[in-house]
Design a protein around this motif. Structure first.
Motif: not given
Length: 53
Positions: A28-40
């Protein structure tokens, strides 16, 4: 307008603490971090969506 003339100021503020701490799995942590880095999408918007302060 300052605090002496503002009639809508808060007279009393009550803070309610639930005492609950959320736990996220590593996946879940990885998914949230990846989501936060995806534009826009911005990181703060992602944090709010997941209830992270």
């Amino acid at each position: 307008m300052d605090i002496l003339t503002d009639k809508s100021r808060v007279e009393r503020l009550e803070i309610v603490d639930t005492g609950r701490r959320r736990r996220f799995s590593d996946a879940e942590k990885i998914r949230i971090v990846e989501e936060s880095l995806s534009a826009p999408r911005m990181g703060s918007a992602t944090a709010r969506r997941h209830g992270i302060a």
